[in-house]
Design an enzyme around this catalytic site. Structure first.
Site: not given
Ligand code: ADP
Ligand code: MG
Length: 400
Positions: A35, A200, A358, A382
């Protein structure tokens, strides 16, 4: 959208630059400076135009209090190294110290003020409180440049309120982000694939709803996949599950079928005994998660190797790809293969390949890919999702 050129001659003017320098820190050290690097383009352009630059940003969630570990000091230091100029820093955001430091700036100088969120007014729900803080920020400068894409979807003092008080425009980074994300909305070249993962489902439902009108294929992995597998009637044992979203997911599955949108779920899953880097694990069919040797305790932590290969083949054959959310718990090497395989596939796309989020961005850098391997790595997770959902982003509205 107004951009830097709409601000007129900036020589000798003081520019308040809202960047997103919210970097991950460990023991006071920046672990991913993506960033900070992303902010350099605008800072350099402003320096070349002879402006005096006052950089503002938040870092972490100090919740309106001064938190030592969340000072922007290491960021100012990093900027000094990257810009190869002496970047100044003041341990104050508004107030006398900040005013004095701004008054001392000469053309091309860069000053970083302290973490915006040390002041509770920055993120206050009370518009009056925000406006008062914004007025103090605005008093420091002649013009405002919004360049923190990670915050453009937020109604916050340094994003929306201050933009109403000064001539305002998007910086180079925000302009590029918008231009790149527009490629995904305005007639994307087909096949258009979106890959969704992360933790989520509820965070990503809005975007799925909207994407069913535009994509050819949705690939689903990560923690959110188990709500989809459960919706199809599979037992997901102790894997992440959002039971309250099952009906919504079923509705998406049937709407996708009607529209001819393919929703691809992994055919195999890496199931672990415990949520731990050193846990024993096994690869099982997605329909048989509860029948692994860990029984009802098994937790799905990654898409399986067969699914990873399948996802990668589809991605490589696409012309437009957007990816948000890791395919598994990539932070643990045993459960990182799915995410790594998908990242690798995106680097081979003959067309547009955009990474948003992120954790997804951190993952690709951790795997050793560089920004140049992709069409674009969005600095806002987001914000990029809300943009794709077609929502109006408050920060962008102010500079429209
Ligand atoms: P981003 O920041 O790229 O938008 P998110 O914040 O939605 O992604 O999700 C990232 C997190 O999801 C990571 O910390 C990863 O460990 C977790 N994750 C991925 N697959 C699983 C899983 N099967 N069970 C629990 N957590 C998971
Ligand atoms: Mg995230």
């Amino acid at each position: 959208m107004r951009t830097l050129s709409d601000l007129g001659a900036l020589q000798g003017k003081t520019v308040l630059l809202r960047a997103d320098l919210n970097v991950p820190l460990k023991d006071g050290k920046i672990t991913d400076d993506g960033r900070v690097r992303a902010a350099l383009g605008t800072i350099n352009e402003l320096r070349e135009s002879g402006a005096k630059i006052v950089v503002i940003s938040h870092l972490g969630r100090p919740a309106g209090k001064v938190v030592d570990g969340l000072s922007l000091t290491p960021v100012a230091q990093r900027l000094t190294e990257l810009l190869e100029v002496d970047v100044r820093f003041v341990a104050d955001t508004v107030g006398q110290q900040a005013q004095e430091a701004v008054a001392e700036l000469t053309e091309g100088d860069v000053l970083v003020l302290e973490n915006l969120r040390f002041n509770a007014a920055e993120t206050s729900k009370n518009a009056q409180e925000r406006a008062e803080f914004a007025a103090q920020l605005a008093a420091l400068a002649d013009v405002f440049v919004l360049d923190g894409f990670g915050v453009v979807h937020r109604e916050q003092a340094s994003v929306t309120d201050v933009a109403r008080l000064l001539p305002a425009a998007a910086g180079r980074l925000v302009a590029t982000e918008v231009e790149m994300l527009k490629k995904l909305i305005d007639e994307p070249e087909r096949p258009y694939i979106v890959v969704l993962g992360g933790s989520k489902v509820s965070d990503k439902l809005g975007v799925i709803d909207r994407l069913l009108d535009s994509v050819d294929t949705l690939l689903i992995g990560g923690g959110m996949v188990f709500t989809f597998l459960k919706a199809k009637g599979y037992d997901v044992a102790a894997s992440l599950l959002e039971s309250d979203q099952l009906d919504t997911v079923r509705e998406y599955l049937s709407r996708a079928a009607e529209k001819g949108v393919e929703i691809v779920l992994p055919s195999d899953i890496v199931v672990a005994q415990r949520f731990a880097a050193d846990s024993p694990f096994a690869v099982v069919s997605s329909a048989k998660i509860a029948e692994s040797k860990f029984g009802d305790n098994g937790i799905g932590l990654d898409i399986g190797p067969e699914s990873a290969r399948d996802f990668a083949e589809r991605i490589v054959a696409a012309k437009t790809v957007f990816w948000n959310g890791p395919m598994g718990v990539f932070e643990m090497p045993a459960f990182s293969l799915g995410t790594k395989t998908v990242a690798q596939a995106l680097t081979k796309v003959q067309g547009v390949a955009v990474v948003g989020g992120g954790d997804s961005a951190a993952a690709v850098r951790e795997f050793g890919f560089s920004d140049a391997d992709f069409t674009h790595i969005s600095t806002g997770g987001g914000a990029s999702l809300e943009f794709l959902e077609g929502k109006k982003l408050p920060g962008l509205e102010e500079i429209a």
